[in-house]
Enzyme design. Structure first.
Site, PDB file in Angstrom:
ATOM      1  NE  ARG A  30      -4.141  -1.898   1.990  1.00 61.95           N
ATOM      2  CZ  ARG A  30      -4.935  -2.356   2.948  1.00 61.95           C
ATOM      3  NH1 ARG A  30      -4.757  -1.965   4.195  1.00 61.95           N
ATOM      4  NH2 ARG A  30      -5.896  -3.196   2.655  1.00 61.95           N
ATOM      5  CD  GLU A  42      -4.718  -7.885  -4.743  1.00 61.49           C
ATOM      6  OE1 GLU A  42      -5.186  -8.952  -4.329  1.00 61.49           O
ATOM      7  OE2 GLU A  42      -4.965  -6.784  -4.215  1.00 61.49           O
ATOM      8  CD  GLN A  47      -7.861 -20.017  -1.744  1.00 63.44           C
ATOM      9  OE1 GLN A  47      -8.175 -21.035  -1.146  1.00 63.44           O
ATOM     10  NE2 GLN A  47      -8.653 -18.964  -1.818  1.00 63.44           N
ATOM     11  CB  THR A  48      -1.387 -16.910   0.810  1.00 67.14           C
ATOM     12  OG1 THR A  48      -1.332 -17.974  -0.149  1.00 67.14           O
ATOM     13  CG2 THR A  48      -0.196 -17.018   1.738  1.00 67.14           C
ATOM     14  CG  LEU A  85       4.813 -17.319  -0.760  1.00 68.14           C
ATOM     15  CD1 LEU A  85       5.025 -16.341  -1.894  1.00 68.14           C
ATOM     16  CD2 LEU A  85       3.719 -16.807   0.175  1.00 68.14           C
ATOM     17  N   GLY A  86       3.890 -21.962  -1.404  1.00 73.45           N
ATOM     18  CA  GLY A  86       2.969 -22.958  -1.923  1.00 73.45           C
ATOM     19  C   GLY A  86       2.290 -22.508  -3.206  1.00 73.45           C
ATOM     20  CE1 TYR A  87      -2.935 -24.568  -3.456  1.00 66.06           C
ATOM     21  CE2 TYR A  87      -3.842 -22.381  -3.201  1.00 66.06           C
ATOM     22  CZ  TYR A  87      -3.957 -23.742  -3.055  1.00 66.06           C
ATOM     23  OH  TYR A  87      -5.098 -24.258  -2.506  1.00 66.06           O
ATOM     24  CB  CYS A 204     -22.104  -6.537  14.552  1.00 65.78           C
ATOM     25  SG  CYS A 204     -22.099  -8.038  13.549  1.00 65.78           S
ATOM     26  CB  CYS A 207     -19.688  -3.260  11.664  1.00 66.48           C
ATOM     27  SG  CYS A 207     -19.858  -3.280   9.863  1.00 66.48           S
TER      28      CYS A 207
END
Length: 367
Positions: A30, A42, A47-48, A85-87, A204, A207
């Site tokens: 960011r 991204e 999935q991480t 990291l996998g995948y 909540c 929120c």
DNA sequence: AATACGGGGTA
DNA sequence: TACCCAGTATT
């Protein structure tokens, strides 16, 4: 019954963005709106979890600061940087896509959705996430956090993961998009899911958009979204052999099931008979045309994959003769020592190597 | 519509 | 232990 404002009202985006401005986490991607950095983040974040990604992201960006550095690297180097990291398919696709994009990126990455859609590893989520954050294009996103957030905001009681649910999610995500600060809005929705609208015990009371939330009004936060059907975890035994030749150690691992098994053709029946593991390992080598001595070192590792709990029995062997092929991630087949030795190893494999070293053995997989 | 693909975090 | 995580590609 009082009237409730819905999330497609302008006041929703105003409230959500104000909360995001005040409460968003400080994350390395960011820092700026550089499309390359956002894209890499991204892909890593698929999935991480954020906490896992941060150190990998910083190391990867130091190693490949621009898309040109990444596109110029060879695949093995990229895969090694991805280790842990996998995948790994993500890294291969990222690298391939970088090679396609680099020639078009002399003045920064392109902002044309058509160009991005063609890239390997770029689905609808990555497309919307990168282009909305980097160029403020008005594209929606749907991912783990927003599935939960949107389901609750609209009290969607059916399964949001099935085909009908997915269609509803994308339509809804698009419908509630504001006309400015699209990237921030998309991120704010995800950030809300990560920090407030959590799977268990959503906060909540904290929120910023509770007054827009149907599930909150109905008191159904706990039952929406509906729980996915539980995954059945199957236990599988694997056999692996470590070959030692010319001072190098190589790991040869039998694939666990399915497509890999077709390639390796090591009979699974062995795993369910009384045949000893030693014989199984010996046959594993023989079938590959490899002559080797086993010194019967036995190690047991656990290797987690989505639907299987794998017990891996590994042996140390001296490679005496014969060519071999080894199989590892993504149906990768190696036909040379060099290729295999340079391939990234999984965390369990790394643990095995460390164990061998602690036994006083000289392991030189990467040396 | 299901399945494969990893590894780490968490209660 | 069992579930979750800024998904995509293949079957």
């Amino acid at each position: 019954m009082d009237l409730m404002s819905t999330p497609d009202a302008p006041e929703f985006a105003t409230a959500l963005l104000a909360w995001f401005d005040a409460h968003q986490r400080i994350l390395p991607w960011r820092d700026n709106r550089d499309a390359y950095r956002i894209w890499v983040s991204e892909v890593m974040l698929q999935q991480t979890q954020v906490k896992t990604v941060i150190p990998h992201f910083e190391r990867f960006l130091r190693r490949f600061p621009t898309i040109h550095d990444l596109s110029a690297a060879d695949e093995q180097t990229v895969l090694r940087e991805w280790e842990g990291l996998g995948y790994y398919r993500r890294a291969k696709h990222l690298h391939q896509a970088a090679k396609q994009l680099a020639p078009l990126s002399t003045n920064g990455l392109p902002s044309d959705p058509k160009t991005w859609e063609e890239l390997p590893g770029v689905g609808r989520y990555i497309l919307g996430a990168v282009l909305s954050q980097a160029f403020d294009l008005r594209l929606p996103i749907v991912e783990a956090n927003t599935i939960r957030v949107l389901s609750r905001l609209f009290a969607y009681r059916d399964d949001p993961r099935d085909t009908t649910g997915k269609k509803w999610l994308w339509q809804t995500a698009e419908r509630i998009l504001p006309t400015a600060r699209i990237g921030d809005f998309n991120q704010a929705l995800m950030e809300l899911g990560a920090l407030v609208c959590t799977p268990d015990a959503p906060a909540c009371s904290k929120c910023p958009v509770a007054s827009f939330c149907a599930a909150n009004h109905l008191g159904e936060q706990a039952s929406i979204p509906m729980a996915p059907t539980a995954t059945v975890i199957e236990s599988v035994r694997e056999v692996a052999v470590i070959l030692r030749r010319a001072g190098r150690m190589l790991l040869v691992q039998r694939p666990k099931t399915g497509r890999w098994a077709d390639m390796w053709e090591f009979p699974r029946t062995v795993l369910t008979t009384d045949e000893s593991n030693d014989q199984a390992a010996g046959r594993l080598l023989t079938e590959q045309g490899i002559t080797a001595k086993l010194d019967c070192q036995f190690h047991e590792l656990r290797h987690g994959v989505t639907r299987y709990r794998i017990q891996l029995a590994a042996w140390l062997a001296d490679h005496e003769a014969g060519e071999f092929a080894a199989i590892g991630y993504q149906n990768q087949v190696w036909t040379s020592l060099e290729e295999l030795a340079n391939y990234p190893v999984s965390v369990p494999q790394r643990q095995l190597i460390q164990r061998l070293r602690s036994d006083g053995r000289s392991v030189s997989l990467f040396d």
